[in-house]
Motif scaffolding. Structure first.
Motif, PDB file in Angstrom:
ATOM      1  N   PRO A  64       0.044  27.455   7.142  1.00 16.08           N
ATOM      2  CA  PRO A  64       0.628  26.638   6.123  1.00 16.08           C
ATOM      3  C   PRO A  64       0.191  26.106   5.066  1.00 16.08           C
ATOM      4  O   PRO A  64       0.512  24.988   4.183  1.00 16.08           O
ATOM      5  CB  PRO A  64       0.933  25.728   7.693  1.00 16.08           C
ATOM      6  CG  PRO A  64       0.461  25.870   8.557  1.00 16.08           C
ATOM      7  CD  PRO A  64      -0.574  27.353   8.493  1.00 16.08           C
ATOM      8  N   ASP A  65      -0.931  25.854   4.898  1.00  9.97           N
ATOM      9  CA  ASP A  65      -1.854  25.363   3.413  1.00  9.97           C
ATOM     10  C   ASP A  65      -1.750  26.473   2.757  1.00  9.97           C
ATOM     11  O   ASP A  65      -2.018  26.031   1.265  1.00  9.97           O
ATOM     12  CB  ASP A  65      -3.388  25.198   3.769  1.00  9.97           C
ATOM     13  CG  ASP A  65      -3.117  24.101   4.980  1.00  9.97           C
ATOM     14  OD1 ASP A  65      -2.864  23.304   5.378  1.00  9.97           O
ATOM     15  OD2 ASP A  65      -4.132  24.061   5.387  1.00  9.97           O
ATOM     16  N   ALA A  66      -1.101  27.210   2.396  1.00  8.42           N
ATOM     17  CA  ALA A  66      -1.152  28.665   1.443  1.00  8.42           C
ATOM     18  C   ALA A  66      -0.589  28.238   0.351  1.00  8.42           C
ATOM     19  O   ALA A  66       0.125  29.049  -0.444  1.00  8.42           O
ATOM     20  CB  ALA A  66      -0.287  30.214   2.187  1.00  8.42           C
ATOM     21  N   LEU A  67       1.104  27.315   0.271  1.00 10.47           N
ATOM     22  CA  LEU A  67       1.806  26.503  -0.245  1.00 10.47           C
ATOM     23  C   LEU A  67       1.120  25.390  -1.067  1.00 10.47           C
ATOM     24  O   LEU A  67       1.051  25.100  -0.928  1.00 10.47           O
ATOM     25  CB  LEU A  67       3.351  26.326   0.198  1.00 10.47           C
ATOM     26  CG  LEU A  67       4.370  25.887  -0.844  1.00 10.47           C
ATOM     27  CD1 LEU A  67       5.883  25.948  -0.103  1.00 10.47           C
ATOM     28  CD2 LEU A  67       4.337  23.973  -1.537  1.00 10.47           C
ATOM     29  N   HIS A  68       1.159  25.950  -2.395  1.00  6.22           N
ATOM     30  CA  HIS A  68       0.309  24.971  -3.495  1.00  6.22           C
ATOM     31  C   HIS A  68       1.587  24.483  -4.935  1.00  6.22           C
ATOM     32  O   HIS A  68       2.245  25.206  -5.667  1.00  6.22           O
ATOM     33  CB  HIS A  68      -0.653  26.248  -4.203  1.00  6.22           C
ATOM     34  CG  HIS A  68      -1.871  25.981  -3.152  1.00  6.22           C
ATOM     35  ND1 HIS A  68      -2.810  25.871  -3.167  1.00  6.22           N
ATOM     36  CD2 HIS A  68      -2.060  27.595  -3.086  1.00  6.22           C
ATOM     37  CE1 HIS A  68      -3.280  26.669  -2.513  1.00  6.22           C
ATOM     38  NE2 HIS A  68      -2.863  27.781  -2.985  1.00  6.22           N
ATOM     39  N   TRP A  69       1.801  22.872  -4.370  1.00  4.90           N
ATOM     40  CA  TRP A  69       3.243  22.598  -5.409  1.00  4.90           C
ATOM     41  C   TRP A  69       1.826  21.202  -5.764  1.00  4.90           C
ATOM     42  O   TRP A  69       1.275  20.746  -5.185  1.00  4.90           O
ATOM     43  CB  TRP A  69       3.883  22.406  -3.487  1.00  4.90           C
ATOM     44  CG  TRP A  69       4.881  20.617  -4.218  1.00  4.90           C
ATOM     45  CD1 TRP A  69       4.725  19.364  -4.198  1.00  4.90           C
ATOM     46  CD2 TRP A  69       6.561  21.343  -5.711  1.00  4.90           C
ATOM     47  NE1 TRP A  69       6.077  19.495  -5.399  1.00  4.90           N
ATOM     48  CE2 TRP A  69       6.320  19.954  -6.119  1.00  4.90           C
ATOM     49  CE3 TRP A  69       6.526  22.747  -6.554  1.00  4.90           C
ATOM     50  CZ2 TRP A  69       7.721  20.462  -6.436  1.00  4.90           C
ATOM     51  CZ3 TRP A  69       7.222  22.942  -7.127  1.00  4.90           C
ATOM     52  CH2 TRP A  69       7.826  21.858  -7.421  1.00  4.90           C
ATOM     53  N   HIS A  70       2.056  21.567  -6.742  1.00  2.00           N
ATOM     54  CA  HIS A  70       2.444  19.933  -8.019  1.00  2.00           C
ATOM     55  C   HIS A  70       3.275  19.639  -8.784  1.00  2.00           C
ATOM     56  O   HIS A  70       3.278  20.264  -9.610  1.00  2.00           O
ATOM     57  CB  HIS A  70       1.205  20.932  -8.867  1.00  2.00           C
ATOM     58  CG  HIS A  70      -0.406  21.462  -8.152  1.00  2.00           C
ATOM     59  ND1 HIS A  70      -1.209  21.190  -7.687  1.00  2.00           N
ATOM     60  CD2 HIS A  70      -0.173  22.840  -8.332  1.00  2.00           C
ATOM     61  CE1 HIS A  70      -2.238  21.893  -7.125  1.00  2.00           C
ATOM     62  NE2 HIS A  70      -1.597  22.907  -7.606  1.00  2.00           N
TER      63      HIS A  70
END
Length: 431
Positions: free
Chosen positions: A22-28
């Protein structure tokens, strides 16, 4: 020519499969992408990275835009561009009535070059920066495609089709000539810049055992090449393959018997497989290319996501033009979602965007080069406008989460959403 780029916008990419991590999506939301000499320097929050912007480099501020890695299309036929949306009652008559006559024209190198230019323009306009592409049986079709893709510095994979039976004489090679032509093209193009070669039996029924055997020998000799073919797309096709290869346990086993299952092997469709087949795909590192649009268009069937997950097979997504009816990976996600729902599976938008980027790179064993914004990777990326159409703008005014934003793009988006496409840090669309 500017060698350093600094772009400020929202940034999306993946470091692993979000289905399992679940932490593999990186959104900034307010992000910065730094590129130098065609490679990723940094990607993350603007406030944390702004000090890394080199002196004299102007930041391109793109408010309300999303920057993400370019799409990866793992199965598409460039010679079928001019026969997209051709009516037929099934796969085999579609091949006979439209595909084979259209592909005959690619013995003409000038014709092949003109189609390749249009095809690559379409990919870029739709945000696709890497693809596994079928050429035709003609060497000229491969040379034309690679010449055009190399001129654009695109990371592309293609290969000459191998087909020595059950096809028109004008598209037929021989086992020996097909192998000789393939080896010549491998030596000419594989690893030439960003160009990569795929050993390409069209599908088992159109190759003799001798041709498949020679293809397998080439696959072992040139172990870092790719392999691409079709398998278990259509029930009639499966029955035909069984009748031609009665000693094979299954359609997929035909390829396995000839040494054509290994890493960098991409099998399109894979609808009518069993658990033994799926386990063998996972064991050999072979991957599946999901082709939802063409599967629906040709009435082939629905892919079994749960069975593929249970076997832990690598998956990727493909347009499969000309069986597929759009070059857009966003429109392909739309169909992918519906195919999954018809099979009882809910596919989150984040999973679809992963499959179309890093998932495709992993399936192709190219994730050390492309697929996300890890430092040092090749800077193939796109800029999306989530409000590109009046409907998208209106719907985007009522969003509750990033997942909802991505889902809206997958359901309502098309090439109009793709505002810019960069290849190795160079703007390629629009020019």
């Amino acid at each position: 020519m500017t060698t350093t780029l600094a772009l400020r916008a929202s940034i999306l990419h993946f470091s692993a499969n979000p289905q399992y991590h679940p932490d593999a999506l990186h959104w900034h939301t307010d992000g910065l992408l730094l590129v130098n000499e065609g490679k990723i320097v940094a990607a993350g929050d603007y406030t944390q990275l702004q000090a890394q912007i080199p002196a004299g480099v102007e930041v391109q501020h793109l408010p309300d835009r999303i920057i993400m890695p370019g799409f990866i299309d793992s199965h598409v036929h460039y010679p079928q561009t001019d026969m997209i949306a051709s009516p037929a009652p099934g796969l085999l008559p579609w091949l006979e009535q439209y595909t084979f006559p259209t592909e005959r024209q690619f013995e003409d190198g000038e014709h092949a070059s003109e189609v390749a230019r249009f095809f690559l323009d379409q990919l870029s306009a739709c945000g696709t920066t890497t693809a596994m592409v079928y050429s035709t049986v003609h060497q000229e079709s491969v040379d034309a495609f690679f010449t055009e893709s190399a001129a654009r510095n695109m990371r592309m994979v293609t290969g000459k089709v191998l087909m020595d039976r059950h096809c028109p004489e004008f598209l037929r090679d021989t086992a020996e000539s097909g192998a000789q032509d393939t080896e010549t093209l491998i030596q000419r193009w594989h690893g030439n810049g960003r160009q990569l070669y795929a050993i390409t039996p069209r599908f088992a029924p159109t190759s003799t055992t001798q041709q498949l055997g020679l293809a397998g020998e080439l696959a072992q000799q040139y172990h870092d090449t790719f392999i691409q073919t079709h398998v278990a797309e259509n029930k009639e096709e499966c029955a035909w393959a069984r009748s031609l290869f009665p000693n094979a346990r299954s359609y997929l086993d035909i390829y396995d018997q000839f040494g054509l299952m290994r890493e960098r092997a991409m099998y399109a469709h894979c609808i009518w497989l069993d658990d033994t087949d799926r386990a063998r795909l996972a064991e050999t590192g072979s991957a599946i290319s999901l082709c939802p649009t063409s599967n629906l268009f040709l009435g082939s069937g629905l892919f079994d996501f749960d069975a593929a997950d249970a076997a832990k097979v690598q998956l990727s997504v493909a347009t499969d033009v000309g069986g597929g009816t759009s070059f857009s990976m966003l429109q392909t996600m739309n169909e992918l979602y519906k195919v999954a729902r018809m099979g009882g599976r809910y596919l989150p938008a984040s999973q679809m965007f992963y499959l179309a980027t890093l998932g495709g790179a992993k399936a192709m064993q190219l994730d050390h080069l492309i697929g996300n914004f890890s430092v040092g990777k090749e800077a193939d990326f796109i800029v999306l406008n989530p409000k590109a159409t009046p409907l998208l703008a209106r719907r985007s005014a009522h969003l509750n989460s990033l997942e909802e934003q991505l889902f809206v793009l997958a359901m309502l988006g098309d090439d109009r959403v793709v505002e810019r496409t960069y290849i190795a840090g160079e703007l390629r669309s629009p020019l």
